[in-house]
Design an enzyme around this catalytic site. Structure first.
Site, PDB file in Angstrom:
ATOM      1  N   SER A 145       0.844  -1.193   0.000  1.00  0.00           N
ATOM      2  CA  SER A 145       0.000   0.000   0.000  1.00  0.00           C
ATOM      3  C   SER A 145       0.884   1.250   0.000  1.00  0.00           C
ATOM      4  O   SER A 145       1.829   1.345  -0.786  1.00  0.00           O
ATOM      5  CB  SER A 145      -0.948  -0.039   1.210  1.00  0.00           C
ATOM      6  N   GLU A 238      -1.204  -3.285  -8.027  1.00  0.00           N
ATOM      7  CA  GLU A 238      -2.467  -3.516  -7.322  1.00  0.00           C
ATOM      8  C   GLU A 238      -2.991  -2.173  -6.847  1.00  0.00           C
ATOM      9  O   GLU A 238      -2.249  -1.199  -6.772  1.00  0.00           O
ATOM     10  CB  GLU A 238      -2.268  -4.484  -6.145  1.00  0.00           C
ATOM     11  N   HIS A 309      -5.243  -5.300  -1.301  1.00  0.00           N
ATOM     12  CA  HIS A 309      -5.942  -4.953  -0.060  1.00  0.00           C
ATOM     13  C   HIS A 309      -7.010  -6.009   0.226  1.00  0.00           C
ATOM     14  O   HIS A 309      -8.211  -5.725   0.277  1.00  0.00           O
ATOM     15  CB  HIS A 309      -6.545  -3.558  -0.179  1.00  0.00           C
TER      16      HIS A 309
END
Length: 357
Positions: A145, A238, A309
């Site tokens: 992230s 992602e 996530h």
């Protein structure tokens, strides 16, 4: 493409039996390789480079990690709060800068959470020195992230890789994923691993540096000295919380910057697209985004990597040599030559404990 998982505790305990030091998973193989780097003790150093960490996650994660065999360091950083960040910029940068002066580095470093804030720290960290210390010690640096801003800068400035893997919040989940725990320990204690993703995928093969991370963060580094210049690489992406048109816009930015065409192949993890309807065209979905990516990049694009996530995430080395082979029905990634820790003394099953400490 789908990845077959088995979340049972029995599989976790079997695949992490002492002395094996390797995972035996349905759809995921372990390749024999040199012995992992030994560790006298399992010192786990925690960082908080981005957003404020929820108290409940801290309360659940820290006892589990301790019972799993880790000696926890820098836990005070998890309690910091400043505006929307886990401390001031100087405090958060100090988490990583402290590693430059320690006489003996920890066994591994794990990020607290994502959110936003890591990008603000990049000019304050000596990534060349940090990368040299990590390379010399063989210490894995783990997160995803927003933390991938740190990981990308580290790779750009020192050539040193890290790991896309769970953070404190994953270990502090009310019901931790046994698949994620299994993958975390198996990757970190096995010098070479293969990830198998089943599903239609075309045919291609190659070898290069596997790199990337969160699309929003990575695209925001275009034009800065903190984005790695990887030629012939295997780019992984992602993201979460983005509408299809926004994902395409970020991919177009990478295309216009020349990043996509320099890669051998592109690999997509989870984007949580089923939760988002495009505001401009409800018919424009993730499949349409992938089709556009294939058109503008001109390289093979693969989907379905079990990372993002999501609870059931794998752990993947970033910035290290990787081979890939797609045979039409499945994709296999073989990760090579990345640092590991010793499995001796670790109790991974403790991280699945849902009872309060």
């Amino acid at each position: 493409m789908t990845h077959t998982i088995n979340p049972s505790r029995r599989l976790l305990l079997q695949s992490l039996a002492m002395g094996a030091g390797a995972a035996i998973l349905q759809g995921c193989q372990t390749v024999p390789a040199p012995q992992s780097i030994p560790s006298a003790s399992h010192r786990l150093y925690l960082t908080a480079c981005s957003g404020i960490i929820p108290a409940k996650q801290i309360q659940l994660a820290l006892p589990r990690l301790a019972r799993a065999g880790f000696t926890l360091e820098n836990t005070a950083a998890l309690e910091r709060k400043y505006l929307r960040f886990a401390g001031t910029d100087a405090e958060r940068a100090a988490d990583l800068n402290a590693l430059l002066t320690q006489s003996q580095l920890p066994s591994l470093v794990v990020a607290g959470r994502g959110g936003y804030g890591a990008m603000r720290l990049l000019p304050q960290i000596d990534f060349a020195r940090l990368g040299a210390r990590l390379r010399e010690s063989g210490m894995p640096l783990i997160g995803y992230s927003d933390f991938c801003a740190i990981q990308l800068a580290l790779l750009a400035k020192s050539g040193m890789g890290s790991f896309a893997g769970p953070m404190l919040g994953d270990f502090g989940n009310a019901h931790p994923s046994s698949y994620a725990i299994n993958e975390f320990f198996s990757t970190l204690t096995t010098p070479q691993r293969s990830l198998h993703v089943a599903g239609p995928c075309g045919r291609a093969s190659g070898e290069g540096i596997f790199w990337g991370g969160n699309l929003s963060v990575l695209s925001s580094l275009v034009g800065t000295p903190y984005l790695p210049d990887i030629k012939g690489g295997l780019l992984f992406l992602e993201d979460v919380g983005e509408q299809p048109y926004r994902v395409e816009r970020m991919l177009q930015q990478l295309h216009l910057a020349g990043v996509l065409s320099r890669q051998q192949a592109i690999f997509l993890g989870d984007f949580s697209m089923q939760k988002h309807v495009d505001v401009y065209d409800p018919r424009y979905d993730f499949d349409a985004v992938v089709a556009e990516l294939r058109r503008i990049s001109g390289v093979p694009v693969f989907t379905g990597l079990p990372f993002g996530h999501i609870a059931n995430k794998t752990t993947m080395p970033l910035g290290f040599p990787t081979r890939f082979r797609a045979d039409g029905d499945s994709l296999t990634l073989q990760f090579l030559n990345y640092p590991t820790i010793s499995p001796l003394g670790l109790q991974p099953e403790a991280l699945l404990d849902t009872q309060p400490a």
